[in-house]
Write an enzyme that holds these catalytic residues in place. Sequence first.
Site, PDB file in Angstrom:
ATOM      1  N   GLY A   1       0.771  -1.323  -0.034  1.00  0.00           N
ATOM      2  CA  GLY A   1       0.059   0.101   0.028  1.00  0.00           C
ATOM      3  C   GLY A   1       0.951   1.262  -0.133  1.00  0.00           C
ATOM      4  O   GLY A   1       0.558   2.079  -0.778  1.00  0.00           O
ATOM      5  N   SER A   2       1.879   1.176   0.831  1.00  0.00           N
ATOM      6  CA  SER A   2       2.601   2.465   0.824  1.00  0.00           C
ATOM      7  C   SER A   2       3.280   2.693  -0.382  1.00  0.00           C
ATOM      8  O   SER A   2       3.489   3.969  -0.863  1.00  0.00           O
ATOM      9  CB  SER A   2       3.935   2.235   1.974  1.00  0.00           C
ATOM     10  OG  SER A   2       3.267   2.034   3.173  1.00  0.00           O
TER      11      SER A   2
ATOM     12  N   GLN B   1      -7.727  -0.068   3.165  1.00  0.00           N
ATOM     13  CA  GLN B   1      -8.777  -0.662   4.147  1.00  0.00           C
ATOM     14  C   GLN B   1     -10.125  -1.286   3.189  1.00  0.00           C
ATOM     15  O   GLN B   1     -10.748  -1.891   4.025  1.00  0.00           O
ATOM     16  CB  GLN B   1      -8.956   0.275   5.077  1.00  0.00           C
ATOM     17  CG  GLN B   1      -8.081   0.496   5.976  1.00  0.00           C
ATOM     18  CD  GLN B   1      -7.763  -0.336   7.089  1.00  0.00           C
ATOM     19  OE1 GLN B   1      -8.640  -1.048   7.243  1.00  0.00           O
ATOM     20  NE2 GLN B   1      -6.339  -0.475   7.527  1.00  0.00           N
TER      21      GLN B   1
ATOM     22  N   HIS C   1      -1.760  -7.917   2.392  1.00  0.00           N
ATOM     23  CA  HIS C   1      -1.775  -8.207   4.036  1.00  0.00           C
ATOM     24  C   HIS C   1      -3.022  -7.727   4.600  1.00  0.00           C
ATOM     25  O   HIS C   1      -3.244  -7.761   5.839  1.00  0.00           O
ATOM     26  CB  HIS C   1      -0.632  -7.954   4.738  1.00  0.00           C
ATOM     27  CG  HIS C   1      -0.129  -6.542   4.917  1.00  0.00           C
ATOM     28  ND1 HIS C   1      -0.559  -5.979   6.189  1.00  0.00           N
ATOM     29  CD2 HIS C   1       0.271  -5.454   4.157  1.00  0.00           C
ATOM     30  CE1 HIS C   1      -0.340  -4.865   6.245  1.00  0.00           C
ATOM     31  NE2 HIS C   1       0.236  -4.485   5.309  1.00  0.00           N
TER      32      HIS C   1
ATOM     33  N   THR D   1      12.392  -7.916 -10.738  1.00  0.00           N
ATOM     34  CA  THR D   1      11.683  -9.294 -10.810  1.00  0.00           C
ATOM     35  C   THR D   1      10.578  -9.583 -10.050  1.00  0.00           C
ATOM     36  O   THR D   1      10.443  -9.147  -8.865  1.00  0.00           O
ATOM     37  CB  THR D   1      12.869 -10.370 -10.529  1.00  0.00           C
ATOM     38  OG1 THR D   1      13.885 -10.194 -11.582  1.00  0.00           O
ATOM     39  CG2 THR D   1      12.211 -11.920 -10.741  1.00  0.00           C
TER      40      THR D   1
ATOM     41  N   CYS E   1       0.252   2.369  12.666  1.00  0.00           N
ATOM     42  CA  CYS E   1       1.487   3.177  12.108  1.00  0.00           C
ATOM     43  C   CYS E   1       2.033   4.111  12.891  1.00  0.00           C
ATOM     44  O   CYS E   1       3.074   4.811  12.578  1.00  0.00           O
ATOM     45  CB  CYS E   1       1.005   3.432  10.614  1.00  0.00           C
ATOM     46  SG  CYS E   1       0.245   2.251   9.754  1.00  0.00           S
TER      47      CYS E   1
HETATM   48  C1  PLP Z   1      -2.087  -0.650   5.802  1.00  0.00           C
HETATM   49  C2  PLP Z   1      -2.350   0.858   5.086  1.00  0.00           C
HETATM   50  C3  PLP Z   1      -1.233   1.270   4.240  1.00  0.00           C
HETATM   51  C4  PLP Z   1      -0.175   0.571   3.980  1.00  0.00           C
HETATM   52  O1  PLP Z   1      -0.013  -0.512   3.487  1.00  0.00           O
HETATM   53  P1  PLP Z   1       1.336  -1.527   3.319  1.00  0.00           P
HETATM   54  O2  PLP Z   1       1.020  -2.379   2.387  1.00  0.00           O
HETATM   55  O3  PLP Z   1       1.549  -1.838   4.953  1.00  0.00           O
HETATM   56  O4  PLP Z   1       2.406  -0.499   2.894  1.00  0.00           O
HETATM   57  C5  PLP Z   1      -1.762   2.393   3.377  1.00  0.00           C
HETATM   58  N1  PLP Z   1      -3.109   2.880   3.670  1.00  0.00           N
HETATM   59  C6  PLP Z   1      -4.059   2.346   4.598  1.00  0.00           C
HETATM   60  C7  PLP Z   1      -5.493   2.956   4.617  1.00  0.00           C
HETATM   61  C8  PLP Z   1      -3.574   1.384   5.280  1.00  0.00           C
HETATM   62  O5  PLP Z   1      -4.358   0.783   6.068  1.00  0.00           O
END
Ligand code: PLP
Length: 389
Positions: free
Chosen positions: A72-73, A180, A202, A238, A325
Amino acid sequence: MNREIYMDYAATTFVKPEVIEEMKLYFNEYFGNPSSVYGISRSTKMAIIKAREKIASAINANRDEIFFTSGGSESDNWAIKGVALANKERGKHIITTGIEHPAVINTCRYMEKQGFKVTYLPVDRFGTVDIKKLEESIGKDTLIVSIMFANNEIGTIEPIEEIGNICKKRQILLHTDAVQAVGNVPIDVKDMNIDLLSMSSHKFYGPKGIGALYIKKGVKIDSFIHGGSQERGRRAGTENIAGIVGMGKALEIATLNMNRENKRLSYLRDKMIEKLLKIPGTKLNGHKTNRLPSNVNISFDSVDGEILVMALDNEGICVSAGSACSAGAIEPSRVLKAIGLSDVRAKSSIRLSLGAGTTEEDINYAADIIKDTVFKLRENNAKWSSGKF
Ligand SMILES: *Cc1c(COP(=O)(O)O)cnc(C)c1O
């Protein structure tokens, strides 16, 4: 011995056994580099195509609009930086909200240092973004609007379809951090006019370290990782084959079960909220109904959230104060401040997030323990302040 009860699914989920089962093959049996031409590589190439199809269909996108990332990041960073840099001669203005995940907020702050202008929109007391302010903020030099689909701390679901219509009318790109929401609530990128969407495996029972960015066909965006020609030259490196396969399987399962699981979780969520609100001096944070089926966020008068989280940990109950976080930081949650909570109330809040392993028995058990713990902590507080310790 106490039971272990995990109520922090918004921080991360376990990986479903069916997902692990599918992933296994791609560590040793089918380990070929998809960029090579021989047989075992064709298998991995096919596996990526299938996973890409599953992920695309879960949000009504086309297969060639899904780009795998490390999570996500990275997707959030890529969407904002990539669009801003590729279109900077058109303007230098970015619009977001004050309740975004750090992956969006801190990317926007970085872009400010690079000479871009960022507007952080306010939200109402339920956490819903101010649509009128959004419309007023859009100017000639606005490039992109980045507004999350659902908030990770208070669970509020934003009016993305309405926002999408506004952005389309004004010819501005819409990015949504849907980390989310994907796998948890229905999303249709076409109906909702979404141009870019971040997701992370995840958060829906897939492995960590793999995610995707949906990029609508025709969107002008710079590559984020430069190198080889993987992901059609837009994201080099990769491929994380096992991760990609696991993510595809996990989202397929989540989509299939979504309706049933949402009903089950909403019932459990409302039951938990009802039970906790019976404790004197408690208040719900976020919207009563327009929230993720899994999210409970509550403030307890005269209780420190961090201390409550630690006390509950001693009882085998895993929850978080603010968002995972930002845990470790003693600052009150930025999101809870944005919905108008005082520092004291923000610091007396905890988040419980339910998921696949949560049962009704867990709810009853955890609610009782939370109640006892809150009473105990308040009693201690009273003793401290009256000097009777
Ligand atoms: C968990 C989360 C992220 C980050 O995702 P990662 O895969 O852990 O980098 C970004 N935005 C929201 C809203 C999240 O809940």
